[in-house]
Design an enzyme around this catalytic site. Structure first.
Site, PDB file in Angstrom:
ATOM      1  N   CYS A 102       0.839  -1.195   0.000  1.00  0.00           N
ATOM      2  CA  CYS A 102       0.000   0.000   0.000  1.00  0.00           C
ATOM      3  C   CYS A 102       0.876   1.247   0.000  1.00  0.00           C
ATOM      4  O   CYS A 102       1.876   1.306   0.726  1.00  0.00           O
ATOM      5  CB  CYS A 102      -0.890  -0.019   1.241  1.00  0.00           C
ATOM      6  SG  CYS A 102      -2.036   1.359   1.369  1.00  0.00           S
ATOM      7  N   HIS A 156      -9.251  -3.756  -1.971  1.00  0.00           N
ATOM      8  CA  HIS A 156      -8.269  -3.010  -1.188  1.00  0.00           C
ATOM      9  C   HIS A 156      -8.614  -1.517  -1.189  1.00  0.00           C
ATOM     10  O   HIS A 156      -8.639  -0.881  -0.125  1.00  0.00           O
ATOM     11  CB  HIS A 156      -6.872  -3.247  -1.790  1.00  0.00           C
ATOM     12  CG  HIS A 156      -5.771  -2.494  -1.140  1.00  0.00           C
ATOM     13  ND1 HIS A 156      -4.800  -3.099  -0.372  1.00  0.00           N
ATOM     14  CD2 HIS A 156      -5.463  -1.169  -1.140  1.00  0.00           C
ATOM     15  CE1 HIS A 156      -3.951  -2.181   0.061  1.00  0.00           C
ATOM     16  NE2 HIS A 156      -4.335  -0.997  -0.391  1.00  0.00           N
ATOM     17  N   GLU A 157      -8.878  -0.962  -2.369  1.00  0.00           N
ATOM     18  CA  GLU A 157      -9.165   0.473  -2.465  1.00  0.00           C
ATOM     19  C   GLU A 157     -10.514   0.833  -1.842  1.00  0.00           C
ATOM     20  O   GLU A 157     -10.644   1.879  -1.204  1.00  0.00           O
ATOM     21  CB  GLU A 157      -9.089   0.951  -3.914  1.00  0.00           C
ATOM     22  CG  GLU A 157      -7.737   0.761  -4.586  1.00  0.00           C
ATOM     23  CD  GLU A 157      -6.559   1.348  -3.828  1.00  0.00           C
ATOM     24  OE1 GLU A 157      -6.727   2.325  -3.065  1.00  0.00           O
ATOM     25  OE2 GLU A 157      -5.442   0.828  -3.996  1.00  0.00           O
ATOM     26  N   HIS A 196     -10.203   1.337   1.786  1.00  0.00           N
ATOM     27  CA  HIS A 196      -9.748   2.695   2.142  1.00  0.00           C
ATOM     28  C   HIS A 196     -10.931   3.647   2.277  1.00  0.00           C
ATOM     29  O   HIS A 196     -10.960   4.481   3.193  1.00  0.00           O
ATOM     30  CB  HIS A 196      -8.783   3.246   1.087  1.00  0.00           C
ATOM     31  CG  HIS A 196      -7.380   2.794   1.240  1.00  0.00           C
ATOM     32  ND1 HIS A 196      -6.619   3.043   2.367  1.00  0.00           N
ATOM     33  CD2 HIS A 196      -6.583   2.092   0.395  1.00  0.00           C
ATOM     34  CE1 HIS A 196      -5.419   2.528   2.206  1.00  0.00           C
ATOM     35  NE2 HIS A 196      -5.371   1.935   1.017  1.00  0.00           N
TER      36      HIS A 196
END
EC number: 3.5.1.88
Length: 167
Positions: A91, A133-134, A137
């Site tokens: 990341c 993953h994004e 966030h």
């Protein structure tokens, strides 16, 4: 276009839940352009607006070496998940740290593009992992928080030592 500052874990701002984009306008298109420039300059494959201290649901990614497949996701939502896979993730907000994270093997995501047009994408492999993953966030979750408490502790210790050596 401008390079944006990428927040570094454990900065508390990374835990802010992003709000939906109300209107895809020039401000959002400039943000998208700046995010791509920042991601490419940092040699990343994905970047969420949360990582650059903009708490709106915007993600950019490009998994290619030659920057030939830029993807924009505004107000993305995963509507289907299937299977399970484990992949070693890294990341831009946690530089130099990589660890295996288990996620869905395939996802279907709905979002808007930079023109405000709705689209649906079915993704598998690295693209599915990157999408998840994004989107984490955008929910205020950093990938290391998906690891065991023991691993999280080791990573925080490593980052604190690194920070002391850079001051």
């Amino acid at each position: 276009m401008a390079l944006l500052n990428i927040l570094q874990y454990p900065d508390e701002r990374l835990h802010t839940v992003a709000k939906p984009v109300e209107q895809v306008d020039e401000r959002i298109r400039k943000l998208v352009a700046d995010m791509f420039e920042t991601m490419y300059e940092s040699r990343g494959i994905g970047l969420a607006a949360t990582q650059v201290d903009v708490h709106e649901r915007v993600v950019v990614m490009d998994l290619t070496e030659d920057r030939s497949e830029p993807r924009v996701f505004i107000n993305p939502v995963i509507v289907e998940k299937d299977g399970e896979t484990t992949y070693e993730e890294g990341c831009l907000s946690v530089p130099g740290i990589y660890d295996a994270v288990t996620r869905a093997e395939r996802v279907k995501v709905e979002a808007l593009n930079e023109k405000g047009e709705k689209f649906t994408l079915e993704a598998d492999g690295l693209l599915a992992i990157c999408v998840q993953h994004e989107l984490d966030h955008l929910m205020g979750i950093v990938f290391v928080e998906r690891l065991s408490q023991l691993k999280q502790g080791r990573i925080k210790t490593k980052l604190k030592k690194r920070q002391k050596h850079t001051i």
